[in-house]
Design a protein around this motif. Structure first.
Motif, PDB file in Angstrom:
ATOM      1  N   GLU A 136       0.887  -1.347  -0.108  1.00  6.33           N
ATOM      2  CA  GLU A 136       0.207   0.167   0.214  1.00  6.33           C
ATOM      3  C   GLU A 136       0.975   1.195   0.014  1.00  6.33           C
ATOM      4  O   GLU A 136       0.311   2.490  -0.661  1.00  6.33           O
ATOM      5  CB  GLU A 136      -0.923   0.032   1.088  1.00  6.33           C
ATOM      6  CG  GLU A 136      -2.147  -0.990   1.048  1.00  6.33           C
ATOM      7  CD  GLU A 136      -2.993  -0.814  -0.289  1.00  6.33           C
ATOM      8  OE1 GLU A 136      -3.243   0.450  -0.355  1.00  6.33           O
ATOM      9  OE2 GLU A 136      -3.281  -1.751  -1.060  1.00  6.33           O
ATOM     10  N   LYS A 139       2.572   1.419  -3.671  1.00  8.35           N
ATOM     11  CA  LYS A 139       1.543   1.344  -4.919  1.00  8.35           C
ATOM     12  C   LYS A 139       1.595   2.729  -5.673  1.00  8.35           C
ATOM     13  O   LYS A 139       1.510   2.708  -6.668  1.00  8.35           O
ATOM     14  CB  LYS A 139       0.388   0.858  -4.407  1.00  8.35           C
ATOM     15  CG  LYS A 139      -0.782   0.447  -5.540  1.00  8.35           C
ATOM     16  CD  LYS A 139      -1.846  -0.350  -5.225  1.00  8.35           C
ATOM     17  CE  LYS A 139      -2.675  -0.055  -4.205  1.00  8.35           C
ATOM     18  NZ  LYS A 139      -3.834  -1.071  -4.046  1.00  8.35           N
ATOM     19  N   PRO A 140       1.205   4.019  -4.776  1.00  7.62           N
ATOM     20  CA  PRO A 140       1.065   4.940  -5.631  1.00  7.62           C
ATOM     21  C   PRO A 140       2.396   5.364  -6.613  1.00  7.62           C
ATOM     22  O   PRO A 140       2.060   6.323  -7.561  1.00  7.62           O
ATOM     23  CB  PRO A 140       0.713   6.088  -4.580  1.00  7.62           C
ATOM     24  CG  PRO A 140       0.433   5.297  -3.400  1.00  7.62           C
ATOM     25  CD  PRO A 140       1.148   3.944  -3.508  1.00  7.62           C
ATOM     26  N   LEU A 158       2.196  -6.960  -8.172  1.00  5.13           N
ATOM     27  CA  LEU A 158       1.481  -6.117  -8.933  1.00  5.13           C
ATOM     28  C   LEU A 158       2.113  -5.117  -9.784  1.00  5.13           C
ATOM     29  O   LEU A 158       3.326  -4.959  -9.787  1.00  5.13           O
ATOM     30  CB  LEU A 158       0.895  -4.969  -7.934  1.00  5.13           C
ATOM     31  CG  LEU A 158      -0.193  -5.377  -6.775  1.00  5.13           C
ATOM     32  CD1 LEU A 158       0.290  -5.723  -5.745  1.00  5.13           C
ATOM     33  CD2 LEU A 158      -1.282  -4.259  -6.500  1.00  5.13           C
ATOM     34  N   ASP A 160       1.634  -1.381 -12.280  1.00  6.24           N
ATOM     35  CA  ASP A 160       0.617  -0.364 -12.492  1.00  6.24           C
ATOM     36  C   ASP A 160      -0.688  -0.159 -11.589  1.00  6.24           C
ATOM     37  O   ASP A 160      -1.655  -0.185 -12.110  1.00  6.24           O
ATOM     38  CB  ASP A 160       0.444  -0.212 -13.852  1.00  6.24           C
ATOM     39  CG  ASP A 160       1.770   0.055 -14.638  1.00  6.24           C
ATOM     40  OD1 ASP A 160       2.645   0.941 -14.313  1.00  6.24           O
ATOM     41  OD2 ASP A 160       1.846  -0.491 -15.760  1.00  6.24           O
ATOM     42  N   GLY A 161      -0.440  -0.963 -10.307  1.00  6.96           N
ATOM     43  CA  GLY A 161      -1.695  -1.075  -9.545  1.00  6.96           C
ATOM     44  C   GLY A 161      -2.496  -2.110  -9.749  1.00  6.96           C
ATOM     45  O   GLY A 161      -3.750  -2.402  -9.037  1.00  6.96           O
ATOM     46  N   LYS A 162      -2.453  -3.014 -10.693  1.00  7.32           N
ATOM     47  CA  LYS A 162      -2.966  -4.023 -11.092  1.00  7.32           C
ATOM     48  C   LYS A 162      -2.481  -5.351 -10.653  1.00  7.32           C
ATOM     49  O   LYS A 162      -1.334  -5.590 -10.731  1.00  7.32           O
ATOM     50  CB  LYS A 162      -3.410  -3.921 -12.596  1.00  7.32           C
ATOM     51  CG  LYS A 162      -4.095  -2.878 -13.143  1.00  7.32           C
ATOM     52  CD  LYS A 162      -4.253  -2.996 -14.613  1.00  7.32           C
ATOM     53  CE  LYS A 162      -5.219  -1.893 -15.071  1.00  7.32           C
ATOM     54  NZ  LYS A 162      -4.691  -1.038 -15.705  1.00  7.32           N
TER      55      LYS A 162
END
Length: 185
Positions: A136, A139-140, A158, A160-162
């Protein structure tokens, strides 16, 4: 490519005291761009409408801890403006509240990758919660994030957030005790 101009409010996605900066990359008012980016760990000045002014930070240039005043924080930097060197330094920060590695055995290692495949060494994580907090936190800002177990097998990935791994079916089985569930270990 490293930036040679100072970051300003225009480079921030949020500014002011009505936003929480904890767990975010922030811009500090300074005299050189390479000394402006920090990751905010915590502090009584880190929350929304803070009760105090102290913020505990990690420099994304040196990795050193710093104590600053919330009034020195310009805002939360837009993730697309974070240079690669800062992303690599950020990938080395363990989540707030992570257990002391002197007294606890790590179960996972966390890795974050740049689009060109570069990455820094893995970060030890002692619990499932620490591992999820690392994801978390990163992730950004990161292109790709991978969690591996002690045997260096990928347990979560993950890009690109996927979510790439585990699959949606495996996640559903994790939440279904009738199927015996899955674990990250």
């Amino acid at each position: 490519m490293e930036r040679n101009t100072l970051y300003t409010e225009k480079d921030c996605s949020a500014t002011g005291l009505d936003c929480s900066i904890q767990g975010k990359v922030v811009v500090i008012s300074h005299d050189s761009p390479e000394r402006q980016l920090y990751f905010c760990l915590c502090g009584n000045g880190a929350g929304v409408n803070p009760s105090g002014s102290a913020v505990f930070l990690v420099s994304l240039r040196t990795g050193e801890f710093a104590l600053k005043n919330r009034s020195e924080v310009i805002g939360i930097v837009k993730s697309e403006l974070l240079p690669d060197s800062a992303k690599l330094q950020l990938s080395q920060i363990r989540p707030v509240g992570a257990l002391d590695l002197k007294n606890h055995e790590p179960k996972y290692s966390g890795y974050s990758f740049l689009p060109d495949g570069r990455y820094a060494s893995g970060v030890w994580l002692c619990t499932e919660q620490e591992a999820l907090d690392y994801v978390e936190m990163q992730k950004p800002y990161q292109h790709r994030i991978m969690l591996c177990d002690r045997d260096d097998f990928c347990v979560l990935e993950l890009q690109d957030g996927k979510l790439l791994h585990p699959s949606q079916e495996e996640i559903e089985a994790l939440h279904n005790p009738q199927n015996g569930g899955l674990t990250m270990t």
